[in-house]
Design a protein around this motif. Structure first.
Motif, mmCIF file in Angstrom:
data_model
loop_
_atom_site.group_PDB
_atom_site.id
_atom_site.type_symbol
_atom_site.label_atom_id
_atom_site.label_comp_id
_atom_site.label_asym_id
_atom_site.label_seq_id
_atom_site.Cartn_x
_atom_site.Cartn_y
_atom_site.Cartn_z
ATOM 1 N N ILE A 271 48.312 1.276 -29.294
ATOM 2 C CA ILE A 271 47.501 0.593 -30.300
ATOM 3 C C ILE A 271 48.313 0.546 -31.573
ATOM 4 O O ILE A 271 48.695 1.586 -32.109
ATOM 5 N N LEU A 273 48.467 0.312 -35.055
ATOM 6 C CA LEU A 273 47.639 0.373 -36.259
ATOM 7 C C LEU A 273 48.268 -0.378 -37.425
ATOM 8 O O LEU A 273 47.627 -0.602 -38.433
ATOM 9 N N LEU A 327 60.915 3.508 -33.647
ATOM 10 C CA LEU A 327 59.850 4.492 -33.508
ATOM 11 C C LEU A 327 59.239 4.526 -32.110
ATOM 12 O O LEU A 327 59.343 5.514 -31.393
ATOM 13 N N LEU A 336 48.749 8.308 -27.991
ATOM 14 C CA LEU A 336 48.002 8.775 -29.158
ATOM 15 C C LEU A 336 48.946 9.098 -30.317
ATOM 16 O O LEU A 336 48.605 8.912 -31.484
ATOM 17 N N MET A 337 50.140 9.577 -29.981
ATOM 18 C CA MET A 337 51.120 9.837 -31.042
ATOM 19 C C MET A 337 51.639 8.529 -31.621
ATOM 20 O O MET A 337 51.898 8.429 -32.814
ATOM 21 N N LEU A 339 49.931 5.960 -31.932
ATOM 22 C CA LEU A 339 48.851 5.525 -32.832
ATOM 23 C C LEU A 339 49.102 6.079 -34.232
ATOM 24 O O LEU A 339 49.032 5.360 -35.232
ATOM 25 N N LEU A 340 49.409 7.379 -34.301
ATOM 26 C CA LEU A 340 49.662 7.993 -35.609
ATOM 27 C C LEU A 340 50.934 7.432 -36.231
ATOM 28 O O LEU A 340 50.997 7.191 -37.437
ATOM 29 N N ALA A 341 51.951 7.219 -35.392
ATOM 30 C CA ALA A 341 53.214 6.716 -35.931
ATOM 31 C C ALA A 341 53.013 5.327 -36.535
ATOM 32 O O ALA A 341 53.510 5.044 -37.636
ATOM 33 N N TRP A 343 50.298 4.220 -37.676
ATOM 34 C CA TRP A 343 49.512 4.361 -38.902
ATOM 35 C C TRP A 343 50.428 4.718 -40.064
ATOM 36 O O TRP A 343 50.258 4.219 -41.185
ATOM 37 N N ALA A 344 51.419 5.574 -39.787
ATOM 38 C CA ALA A 344 52.396 5.909 -40.836
ATOM 39 C C ALA A 344 53.095 4.641 -41.306
ATOM 40 O O ALA A 344 53.282 4.429 -42.512
ATOM 41 N N LEU A 347 50.756 2.665 -43.514
ATOM 42 C CA LEU A 347 50.673 3.298 -44.834
ATOM 43 C C LEU A 347 51.898 2.934 -45.667
ATOM 44 O O LEU A 347 51.805 2.571 -46.840
ATOM 45 N N PHE A 348 53.059 3.012 -45.001
ATOM 46 C CA PHE A 348 54.315 2.715 -45.677
ATOM 47 C C PHE A 348 54.341 1.263 -46.153
ATOM 48 O O PHE A 348 54.648 0.980 -47.315
ATOM 49 N N ASN A 351 51.993 0.476 -49.117
ATOM 50 C CA ASN A 351 52.467 0.973 -50.403
ATOM 51 C C ASN A 351 53.730 0.281 -50.860
ATOM 52 O O ASN A 351 53.945 0.103 -52.052
ATOM 53 N N LEU A 352 54.556 -0.116 -49.888
ATOM 54 C CA LEU A 352 55.751 -0.885 -50.253
ATOM 55 C C LEU A 352 55.336 -2.194 -50.930
ATOM 56 O O LEU A 352 55.827 -2.536 -52.012
ATOM 57 N N LEU B 65 41.112 12.355 -28.531
ATOM 58 C CA LEU B 65 41.361 12.122 -29.954
ATOM 59 C C LEU B 65 40.173 11.402 -30.566
ATOM 60 O O LEU B 65 39.796 10.321 -30.130
ATOM 61 N N PHE B 322 54.451 7.459 -49.320
ATOM 62 C CA PHE B 322 55.746 7.361 -48.641
ATOM 63 C C PHE B 322 56.099 8.704 -47.994
ATOM 64 O O PHE B 322 56.607 8.755 -46.876
ATOM 65 N N SER B 325 53.944 9.213 -44.877
ATOM 66 C CA SER B 325 54.375 8.434 -43.715
ATOM 67 C C SER B 325 55.698 8.974 -43.184
ATOM 68 O O SER B 325 55.905 9.028 -41.965
ATOM 69 N N ILE B 328 54.952 12.047 -41.112
ATOM 70 C CA ILE B 328 54.387 11.722 -39.799
ATOM 71 C C ILE B 328 55.491 11.305 -38.844
ATOM 72 O O ILE B 328 55.599 11.803 -37.717
ATOM 73 N N LEU B 333 58.732 12.125 -34.161
ATOM 74 C CA LEU B 333 59.990 11.898 -33.467
ATOM 75 C C LEU B 333 60.739 13.193 -33.190
ATOM 76 O O LEU B 333 61.278 13.386 -32.099
ATOM 77 N N GLU B 362 47.982 13.256 -21.879
ATOM 78 C CA GLU B 362 47.578 12.368 -22.946
ATOM 79 C C GLU B 362 47.705 10.905 -22.544
ATOM 80 O O GLU B 362 46.974 10.051 -23.023
#
Lengths: 535, 364
Positions: A271, A273, A327, A336-337, A339-341, A343-344, A347-348, A351-352, B65, B322, B325, B328, B333, B362
């Motif tokens: 997914i 994000l 990534l 699921l990881m 998904l978080l990546a 999302w990071a 976010l980046f 803000n950029l 999750l 920043f 992120s 994360i 990684l 997972e």
């Protein structure tokens, strides 16, 4: 209070209905009338109105300042006629002269005042040189549609150069005819009004049920009832069409936002994000193309939406490929990881963009092909910016379908989606397919941003408004099927638009979510999931 | 218990939490006490750590999750806010802001009884169990799992946020609730209250930590791990995983609710921002950074990320997103199991076979 109004109305209608003066205007006697007693002034005013309707252009130009002069007490009467004080000219000959010693400024009586105002507006509508003055005159006439002199609006509409104002005059003409003294004219007007149904027309017609003629004249009553029924039917049809159209345009936006997500999700179970932010970047690229054209080629500025199509696609596709390579490549077995990546990443990106462009909404030109619309029926307006989004979504759908179904890349994508391990076994470079597919999905998000820019406000936060809705589309549609995405987008779009007017936008979201949860009880894998493809 | 006694990081963390709570309690009122800002920050961090524990229980040990845990956090927060407002109203007679905003004469009927704290707690628990129970039951029954479950929970919290943003719901609308004057009869904002709240939060954190450790170390905890790793096989063996998942899910929701009750009196405000999908995602980030499937890791992640956030959001607010992120990406990684990897000095190679097998549960 009411009792004196009706006779007054009748008198003024009779006065206004005096047959048009065909013979040339007697200027001297008109001025004399204006300087006379209350009765004479009333006659003078109706002569002015008659001039506005049927006078020659020269006569109208001559008469134009007179009504205003009486109202402003700018007309000074003396023994040899009258003088317009402000401009210092003789009222008849318009040659400069001073007013006499014992000049008297006539005062319009309360009853005459209304007639003079009418005359002033009628003359201004016919002969004022600038459009603003004519529009203002029309506004004055609109206040009392019953008193508008017969024939005035028809001739005014015929000579009106501006299309918008002409339309307004026509509308007023219909309203005036509805209140005319001739029952036959009123019935004719009723059927004309019913030809273009709208909520305004309905108010106008239903107001006639309080008219004395409604109870007295059976034919008139029938005409009113028939017109009301026709207008109501027209409005109902218009409302249905408007709902369908809005639902379709919302669905096309949902589809644009979700199709890239669906391809990526179907392929790798990831997914993304950051998809909403790729949409946002697509809109910003469109803005940059517009700014670039503004400086480099202003003549092409109107076409920036078209020119930006390849740019938005390529830029967002490149960003998507970069995200994939840097990534997600390492996270395929850990959805699921990823998904978080992603999302990071989102976010980046937010803000950029916020740091570079600021948080304010971007200003977009509105090219002619996405501005305005065509009124169809009732209150339904076929707006071009929504049509642009719908057309864009249809073209995108066709192209995506062609890529996935007709090209070698699409064949590979489908193979990897169905069974990654088997595809790898028969020599399909699954990693490269992933990268290409991620680029395709991201590029589609960029196109969604482009399609949104004429409709929505473009700011760093905009992606967040779509991401949850597009998730819903993907979940409902089932993984990675174009058909599922289309059907789910159409369904969610229409349901949203159907519920919103009834209970509001929040309730629409709640109900859609509950419906999706309920639906997943029945088909946990979504609408179009292929059995046995995923474990 | 023998296994717990050998779990050194866990024992160290418990000892640290209790020691911190005791020190703060003893130093309170003396010249050596911590500044009010720092005390308050520690209390808030403890509340966040409880929240992270609640998510780690369901995500780390059951593989589910939830991106909507902010919903349960907010339920606790709103119940606490309602208690505080009614309590303050009864003591000081100040009319709450939200009544003034809406021009209402009195509290809506469903606020009745909230000036009685046990009632507020009971309502919060019941509402949490109701929402978590119904939602969990329909989702787990139809085997919605993995990414699907994450998305639906996120939509759930998003919808709740839209609802609470409306001013006519009678929960303060977009302005939220604020202006709490007293708590349990003590004035808010004094050093004594702030210290007491922080100490209570730390002790609750320690208690929840011990409880969770006991749960995951028990036979039930073994079943949880088995469900995470191969639910199909467990079902084939005759275990009813639906009830197990539902029980852990509800327990996790209640813990998140407790975190919300601790959090609100310390920040002094509750508004729908708590229901924003971003917060719920961030909880998962704390757990992932600290170490998913390690209770200690979840606590450390929550404390670390939020401490950095507290510091940076005043020192360099533009840089914080920043850094977050970057953190994360780094963790995902380089340390696939979070900072727990760092503690064991075992930096994993990307896509190593060992990690694949560890993550296989997972992927389903």
């Amino acid at each position: 209070m009411k009792s004196w109004r009706l006779p007054l109305l009748l008198v003024s209608v009779l006065l206004l209905a005096t047959p048009a003066v065909a013979e040339p205007l007697d200027r001297t006697s008109l001025i004399a009338a204006l300087c006379g007693g209350a009765g004479q002034m009333g006659e003078g005013a109706s002569t002015l109105i008659a001039t506005a309707v049927s006078g020659s252009a020269e006569e109208r130009a001559w008469a134009a300042p007179l009504a205003r002069a009486v109202l402003d007490r700018d007309l000074a009467c003396d023994t040899s006629g009258a003088v317009l004080v402000q401009s210092g000219v003789d009222a008849v000959s318009r040659t400069p002269r001073e007013a006499g010693e014992k000049a008297r400024k006539p005062l319009a009586s309360l009853k005459n005042r209304a007639t003079f105002e009418l005359a002033d507006a009628a003359l201004a509508l016919r002969s004022a040189p600038d459009i603003a003055a004519r529009a203002a005159a029309l506004k004055t006439l609109e206040r009392r549609p019953a008193n508008v002199p017969e024939g005035l609006l028809e001739v005014a509409a015929a000579s009106e150069p501006d299309a918008g104002l002409r339309e307004q005059i026509d509308t007023l003409a219909q309203t005036a005819a509805l209140n005319s003294s001739d029952p036959a004219a009123r019935i004719r007007a009723l059927s004309r009004v019913a030809d273009t149904p709208s909520r305004r027309a309905l108010t106008k017609v239903s107001a006639l049920t309080k008219d004395p003629a409604y109870t007295a004249n059976a034919e008139f009553r029938q005409a009113v009832d028939a017109a009301t029924a026709r207008i109501e039917r027209g409005i109902a049809i218009g409302d249905v069409l408007a709902t369908l159209y809005n639902g379709l345009s919302f669905a096309s936006i949902l589809f644009m936002a979700a199709i890239g997500l669906a391809i990526i999700f179907g392929l790798m179970g990831v997914i993304n994000l950051a998809q909403g932010e790729l949409i946002m970047i697509g809109a910003y690229v469109t803005w940059l193309v517009q700014q670039g054209l503004r400086y480099a080629a202003p003549s092409l500025l109107d076409w920036y939406l078209i020119i930006a199509i390849p740019v938005a696609f390529l830029v967002t596709a490149a960003i998507g490929i970069a995200i994939e390579a840097a990534l997600l490549r390492h996270l395929y077995k850990r959805p699921l990881m990823s998904l978080l990546a992603t999302w990071a990443v989102s976010l980046f990106l937010i803000n950029l963009v916020r740091v570079i462009f600021g948080t304010q909404n971007m200003q977009f030109e509105t090219p002619f092909y996405v501005s305005g619309g065509v009124p169809v029926i009732g209150d339904f307006i076929f707006t071009w910016n929504r049509m642009f989004a719908i057309g864009f979504a249809v073209v995108t759908l066709a192209l995506t379908w062609a890529i996935v179904r007709k090209t070698p890349l699409g064949l590979n994508i489908r193979a990897v989606t169905q069974n990654r391990d088997m595809a790898a076994c028969i020599g399909i470079p699954t990693r490269r397919v992933d990268m290409m597919a991620f680029g395709l999905g991201s590029g589609l998000a960029g196109l969604a941003g482009l399609a949104l820019s004429p409709i929505y406000s473009v700011n760093p936060q905009m992606g967040q408004n779509f991401i949850i809705d597009s998730f819903m589309v993907v979940v409902l549609g089932g993984v990675g099927t174009i058909a599922g995405t289309v059907v789910a987008a159409l369904g969610i779009g229409q349901i949203n638009v159907l519920i919103e007017p009834l209970w509001g936008a929040v309730a629409a979201k709640v109900i859609v979510l509950l419906m999706i949860i309920a639906f997943l009880q029945w088909r946990p894998e979504g609408l179009f999931a292929v059995k046995g493809r995923r474990k | 218990m023998t296994r717990i006694s050998r779990d050194r990081p866990f024992l160290a963390l418990i000892a640290l939490l209790v020691a911190a709570a005791l020190t703060m309690g003893m130093l309170g009122g003396t010249p050596f006490e911590l500044s009010r800002y720092l005390t308050n920050a520690i209390g808030q961090l403890a509340a966040f750590a409880v929240l992270a524990l609640s998510l780690d229980l369901i995500w780390g040990y059951l593989g589910i999750l939830s991106l909507g845990h902010g919903l349960f956090f907010a339920i606790g927060g709103y119940a606490m806010g309602m208690y505080l407002l009614k309590h303050s109203f009864a003591v000081t007679g100040t009319v709450p802001d939200f009544l003034q905003f809406m021009g209402w004469k009195e509290f809506p009927f469903y606020w009745a009884g909230f000036d009685f704290f046990p009632y507020a707690v009971a309502v919060a628990v019941l509402v949490t169990l109701l929402i978590a129970g119904v939602f969990g039951y329909v989702s787990f029954r139809s085997r919605v799992s993995g990414v699907y479950f994450a998305i639906i929970t996120q939509a759930l919290v998003y919808v709740a946020m839209l609802l609470m943003f409306r001013n006519d719901t009678g929960f303060g609308g977009n302005n939220g609730m604020t202006g709490f004057a007293v708590i349990f009869g003590w004035p808010m904002g004094t050093s004594a209250t702030i210290t007491a709240l922080a100490v209570v939060s730390l002790l609750v954190l320690a208690g929840v930590l011990v409880g969770c450790r006991w749960l995951v170390g028990s036979r039930f905890g073994a079943l949880m791990l088995a469900t995470r790793d191969d639910e199909t096989r467990l079902r084939t063996l005759g275990y009813e995983t639906l009830r197990l998942k539902l029980a852990v899910w509800c327990l996790s929701a209640v813990i998140a609710m407790i975190a919300g009750m601790l959090y609100v009196p310390q920040v002094g405000i509750i508004n729908p921002r708590l229901l924003a999908p971003e917060l719920s995602l961030e909880i998962a980030v704390w757990v992932a950074i600290g170490g998913r499937g390690h209770l200690v890791g979840a606590v450390i992640g929550a404390l670390l990320v939020n401490a950095v956030k507290f510091w940076l959001s005043s020192a360099a607010p533009d840089v914080w997103p920043f850094i977050l992120s970057g953190l994360i990406v780094l963790v995902v990684l380089v340390f696939p199991n979070g900072l727990v990897d760092l503690a064991r000095l075992r930096v994993a190679r990307p896509m190593g076979p060992k990690r694949l097998s560890a993550e296989i549960g997972e992927a389903r």
